[in-house]
Design a protein around this motif. Structure first.
Motif, PDB file in Angstrom:
ATOM      1  N   PHE A 279       1.183  -1.053   0.363  1.00 14.66           N
ATOM      2  CA  PHE A 279      -0.115   0.177   0.045  1.00 14.66           C
ATOM      3  C   PHE A 279       0.572   0.876   0.122  1.00 14.66           C
ATOM      4  N   LEU A 280       1.565   1.264   0.779  1.00 14.22           N
ATOM      5  CA  LEU A 280       2.687   2.183   0.489  1.00 14.22           C
ATOM      6  C   LEU A 280       3.913   2.517  -0.797  1.00 14.22           C
ATOM      7  N   ILE A 281       4.069   1.559  -1.310  1.00 17.22           N
ATOM      8  CA  ILE A 281       4.746   1.858  -2.276  1.00 17.22           C
ATOM      9  C   ILE A 281       3.627   2.670  -3.378  1.00 17.22           C
ATOM     10  N   LEU A 282       2.515   1.813  -3.289  1.00 16.92           N
ATOM     11  CA  LEU A 282       1.178   2.223  -4.539  1.00 16.92           C
ATOM     12  C   LEU A 282       0.868   3.832  -3.729  1.00 16.92           C
ATOM     13  N   LEU A 283       0.984   4.645  -2.890  1.00 14.42           N
ATOM     14  CA  LEU A 283       0.362   5.205  -1.735  1.00 14.42           C
ATOM     15  C   LEU A 283       1.624   6.217  -2.682  1.00 14.42           C
ATOM     16  N   ALA A 284       2.898   5.764  -3.451  1.00 11.48           N
ATOM     17  CA  ALA A 284       3.702   6.724  -3.638  1.00 11.48           C
ATOM     18  C   ALA A 284       3.737   6.850  -4.832  1.00 11.48           C
ATOM     19  N   ILE A 285       3.546   5.785  -5.639  1.00 13.43           N
ATOM     20  CA  ILE A 285       3.432   6.369  -6.680  1.00 13.43           C
ATOM     21  C   ILE A 285       2.208   7.021  -7.794  1.00 13.43           C
ATOM     22  N   ILE A 286       1.127   7.069  -7.136  1.00 15.99           N
ATOM     23  CA  ILE A 286       0.034   8.501  -6.848  1.00 15.99           C
ATOM     24  C   ILE A 286       0.482   9.795  -6.653  1.00 15.99           C
ATOM     25  N   VAL A 287       0.859   9.896  -4.825  1.00 16.90           N
ATOM     26  CA  VAL A 287       1.503  11.227  -4.114  1.00 16.90           C
ATOM     27  C   VAL A 287       2.661  11.830  -5.074  1.00 16.90           C
ATOM     28  N   LEU A 288       3.358  10.872  -5.260  1.00 15.97           N
ATOM     29  CA  LEU A 288       4.432  12.142  -5.571  1.00 15.97           C
ATOM     30  C   LEU A 288       4.637  12.892  -7.073  1.00 15.97           C
ATOM     31  N   PRO A 289       3.797  11.659  -8.096  1.00 14.73           N
ATOM     32  CA  PRO A 289       3.177  13.174  -9.084  1.00 14.73           C
ATOM     33  C   PRO A 289       2.671  14.316  -8.834  1.00 14.73           C
ATOM     34  N   LEU A 290       1.988  13.584  -8.629  1.00 12.81           N
ATOM     35  CA  LEU A 290       0.143  14.871  -7.798  1.00 12.81           C
ATOM     36  C   LEU A 290       1.210  16.073  -6.798  1.00 12.81           C
ATOM     37  N   TRP A 291       2.628  15.769  -6.513  1.00  9.60           N
ATOM     38  CA  TRP A 291       3.121  16.562  -5.358  1.00  9.60           C
ATOM     39  C   TRP A 291       3.641  17.375  -6.398  1.00  9.60           C
ATOM     40  N   ARG A 292       4.743  16.835  -7.358  1.00  8.74           N
ATOM     41  CA  ARG A 292       5.158  17.786  -7.774  1.00  8.74           C
ATOM     42  C   ARG A 292       4.284  18.687  -8.422  1.00  8.74           C
ATOM     43  N   PHE A 293       3.724  18.034  -9.364  1.00  2.00           N
ATOM     44  CA  PHE A 293       2.575  18.829 -10.295  1.00  2.00           C
ATOM     45  C   PHE A 293       2.228  20.385  -9.338  1.00  2.00           C
TER      46      PHE A 293
END
Length: 310
Positions: A279-293
């Motif tokens: 779940f942490l890996i999936l959350l990182a894949i989703i949240v990291l691009p949103l934070w950069r954008f």
């Protein structure tokens, strides 16, 4: 002519006598040969049972030699059997049953290895657990005598054949001792310090191996010589309850308990982390691009105003 006929008669007579002597000699040789043959057959007859011996008996003879009876003429072998068992007996007076059990075991040259006896608040013995060491040859007799103490509730017997282990350990001990003798001979022939150190190191290692084999042989001998019987004596009308061993106390016991607690907590944390990792890996894949954008959107207006201000 008369003399010639007389001489011819004498020659013929001598020839006849010679032929008769040869025939008698031939018969004598044949008789002696037959006698020798008869004596040979007579001497071979006692060995006939050994030739016709069953294969199982011959195998036992070989095994007997391997177990250390070298030089013995006995073709039989005693199997090395480890016997264990448990017996539960109930009666009205557990204390009297216990005393009779100890007496019966002592009469069979056995002993009480350990005991766990419980009593009620009044001090009356209600249950007794005895671990008995009994000579293997008297194991069945002991079970029969102890079963007569009261009503037999449960019995279990188990046998394990360890003959191959006994033979193997004895053979390895013999080989190890021969190896040690060879190493001692090499020690006397060593000249340089390097050779002496090398031989001493190997000699020490082989002596340790021999001691381990001797300890294993002694343990096997104890197991085969003495059978183990767990006897449970319980009061009539009450089920047999296995008493738990007392918990150890002291520094070492506390250290051991703390270590078990630490490993239990670490294991629980590792299990939880392993469960959350996907779940942490999936959350990182989703949240990291949103934070950069989002960070890029915040910096974009400032970049657009800089040319206008110029």
């Amino acid at each position: 002519m008369g003399r010639i006929r007389a001489v011819a008669g004498v020659v013929v007579a001598v020839g006849v006598l010679g032929l008769a002597g040869c025939g008698a000699s031939g018969k004598g040789h044949e008789s002696s040969g037959a006698a020798k043959q008869d004596s040979g057959e007579t001497a071979a007859q006692p060995q006939a049972p050994a030739v016709g011996k069953p294969a199982g008996t011959a195998g036992q003879g070989n095994s007997a030699g391997a177990t250390g009876s070298q030089g013995g003429d006995d073709p039989t072998i005693t199997r090395a059997i480890v016997k264990t068992g448990s017996l539960t007996v109930e009666g009205d007076d557990v204390s009297a049953m216990r005393q009779k059990a100890v007496t019966a075991v002592a009469g069979l040259n056995g002993q009480v290895a350990s005991e766990d006896t419980g009593s009620d608040p009044d001090g009356n013995i209600t249950q007794s657990n005895l671990v008995l060491k009994i000579p293997t040859k008297s194991f069945e007799t002991a079970i029969q005598q102890l079963s007569e103490l009261g009503k037999r509730l449960q019995i279990h017997q188990d046998s394990e054949d360890v003959t191959e282990q006994v033979v193997d350990v004895a053979s390895r001990i013999q080989s190890q001792r021969a190896s040690l003798e060879r190493m001692r001979v090499l020690m006397t022939k060593a000249n340089t310090i390097g050779d002496i150190v090398s031989v001493e190191s190997e000699l020490t290692r082989r002596e340790a191996d021999l001691e381990a084999l001797l300890a294993k042989q002694k343990n096997l001998a104890l197991q085969t010589d003495l059978a183990t019987l767990t006897l449970t004596l319980t009061e009539k009308g009450k089920p047999a309850v296995k008493t738990e061993p007392k918990k150890a106390t002291g520094f070492l016991a506390g250290l051991k308990g703390g270590w078990h607690a630490f490993t239990a907590v670490f294991s629980a944390l590792a299990t939880a982390l392993g469960a959350l990792l996907p779940f942490l890996i999936l959350l990182a894949i989703i949240v990291l691009p949103l934070w950069r954008f989002r960070h890029k959107l915040r910096r974009q207006p400032a970049g657009q105003q800089s040319p206008a201000s110029q």
